[in-house]
Design an enzyme around this catalytic site. Sequence first.
Site, short mmCIF file in Angstrom:
data_model
loop_
_atom_site.label_atom_id
_atom_site.label_comp_id
_atom_site.label_asym_id
_atom_site.label_seq_id
_atom_site.Cartn_x
_atom_site.Cartn_y
_atom_site.Cartn_z
N ASP A 9 0.88 -1.17 0.00
CA ASP A 9 0.00 0.00 0.00
C ASP A 9 0.93 1.23 0.00
OD1 ASP A 9 -2.36 1.59 0.49
OD2 ASP A 9 -1.73 1.71 2.58
N LEU A 10 0.41 2.39 -0.35
CA LEU A 10 1.28 3.58 -0.40
C LEU A 10 1.15 4.41 0.88
CD1 LEU A 10 3.18 5.44 -2.04
CD2 LEU A 10 1.14 6.54 -2.94
N ASP A 11 0.00 5.07 1.03
CA ASP A 11 -0.20 5.96 2.17
C ASP A 11 -0.24 5.16 3.47
OD1 ASP A 11 -0.97 7.98 3.90
OD2 ASP A 11 -3.10 7.74 3.43
N THR A 17 1.28 10.11 3.67
CA THR A 17 0.58 11.18 2.94
C THR A 17 -0.72 11.56 3.65
OG1 THR A 17 -0.08 9.41 1.45
CG2 THR A 17 1.50 10.97 0.59
N LYS A 45 -8.73 7.02 5.73
CA LYS A 45 -7.53 6.27 5.34
C LYS A 45 -7.89 5.06 4.47
CE LYS A 45 -4.32 7.65 8.90
NZ LYS A 45 -3.53 7.27 10.06
N SER A 114 -2.38 0.67 -4.46
CA SER A 114 -2.86 1.86 -3.73
C SER A 114 -4.17 2.38 -4.29
CB SER A 114 -1.79 2.96 -3.82
OG SER A 114 -2.32 4.20 -3.43
N ALA A 115 -4.96 3.01 -3.44
CA ALA A 115 -6.21 3.65 -3.88
C ALA A 115 -5.95 5.01 -4.51
CB ALA A 115 -7.14 3.82 -2.68
N LYS A 145 -10.97 -0.45 -2.52
CA LYS A 145 -10.88 -1.28 -1.31
C LYS A 145 -12.08 -0.95 -0.43
CE LYS A 145 -5.87 -0.42 -1.39
NZ LYS A 145 -4.76 0.27 -0.72
N GLU A 169 -0.45 -3.34 4.53
CA GLU A 169 -1.53 -2.34 4.58
C GLU A 169 -1.67 -1.66 5.94
OE1 GLU A 169 -4.08 -0.63 3.57
OE2 GLU A 169 -4.22 -1.20 1.48
N ASP A 170 -2.07 -0.40 5.94
CA ASP A 170 -2.31 0.30 7.20
C ASP A 170 -3.79 0.58 7.45
OD1 ASP A 170 -2.52 2.30 5.16
OD2 ASP A 170 -2.46 3.79 6.76
P1 B16 Z 1 -5.98 10.35 -3.98
P2 B16 Z 1 -3.54 4.24 -0.07
C1 B16 Z 1 -5.28 6.25 -0.19
O1 B16 Z 1 -3.98 5.76 -0.37
C2 B16 Z 1 -5.35 7.12 1.05
O2 B16 Z 1 -5.12 6.34 2.22
C3 B16 Z 1 -6.72 7.75 1.15
O3 B16 Z 1 -6.80 8.57 2.31
C4 B16 Z 1 -6.99 8.56 -0.11
O4 B16 Z 1 -8.28 9.13 -0.07
C5 B16 Z 1 -6.85 7.64 -1.33
O5 B16 Z 1 -5.56 7.04 -1.34
C6 B16 Z 1 -7.07 8.38 -2.62
O6 B16 Z 1 -6.02 9.26 -2.83
O7 B16 Z 1 -6.88 11.49 -3.61
O8 B16 Z 1 -4.52 10.74 -4.04
O9 B16 Z 1 -6.43 9.68 -5.26
O10 B16 Z 1 -3.50 4.09 1.42
O11 B16 Z 1 -4.51 3.29 -0.75
O12 B16 Z 1 -2.17 4.19 -0.70
MG MG Z 2 -2.89 3.19 3.29
#
Ligand code: B16
Ligand code: MG
Length: 217
Positions: A9-11, A17, A45, A114-115, A145, A169-170
């Site tokens: 996962d990224l964030d 982030t 998140k 990542s999302a 997700k 994942e977090d």
């Molecule tokens: P964006 P992850 C997610 O990243 C974030 O945890 C979530 O808070 C955010 O809304 C989502 O990405 C979308 O991000 O606005 O940059 O498209 O944890 O799946 O890496």
């Molecule tokens: Mg995350």
Amino acid sequence: MSRKAIIFDLDGVIVDTAKYHYLAWRELANQLGFDFTTEQNERLKGVSRVRSLEILLDIGKVHLEEDQKTTYLKEKNEQYLQYIAKMDHSEILPGIDDLLHYLKLNKVPFSLGSASKNARLILETLDLIDLFDAIVDGNDVSTAKPDPEVFLIAAKKLGVPAEDCIVIEDAQAGIEAANKAGMTSIGIGDAAILHEADFMLSNTSELTIDFIQKLIA
Ligand code: B16
Ligand code: MG
């Protein structure tokens, strides 16, 4: 099952982030006339951008028309990108840089799952993008997700069966997605929130090369 690939996962796993998402969402909330706390931010998140706005509006009890939502989503992302532009290598979470280089050197395939629709830009900013064998992000999926789609596409791109993949994942939604995909899930953070994870670590410092070596041995 023989674990042989990793999906990150990224964030919250590679970089924090969430704090920048929080600042940008809070500015929007204030603009709409309500406050938004860090505790409330936990609900966003791992959740998609569109779903995040719905949750935020629900918190503030604000109703918006579809065209207004589109405008605010664009505004929030522009604000967020201003924070992201200032990020550098020093913001990579503890242990992650070493782990990624170890995996690369030892030919253990790994992907992003990542999302975020800004994932590629963030990995470029952190100078990590070339290490990844595959990248799957919010631009590549039709369902967010906790649907397992993002991780199943990543496994396919890596050419590894789902059951042989490890997901790090977090977010609760991410652990649920990994489990639904039939993958091994590692939760980073609060054990009370991520109790469905197969393995639990409190932060990325515990995600050591030794720990990963034992999992893939
Ligand atoms: P964006 P992850 C997610 O990243 C974030 O945890 C979530 O808070 C955010 O809304 C989502 O990405 C979308 O991000 O606005 O940059 O498209 O944890 O799946 O890496
Ligand atoms: Mg995350």
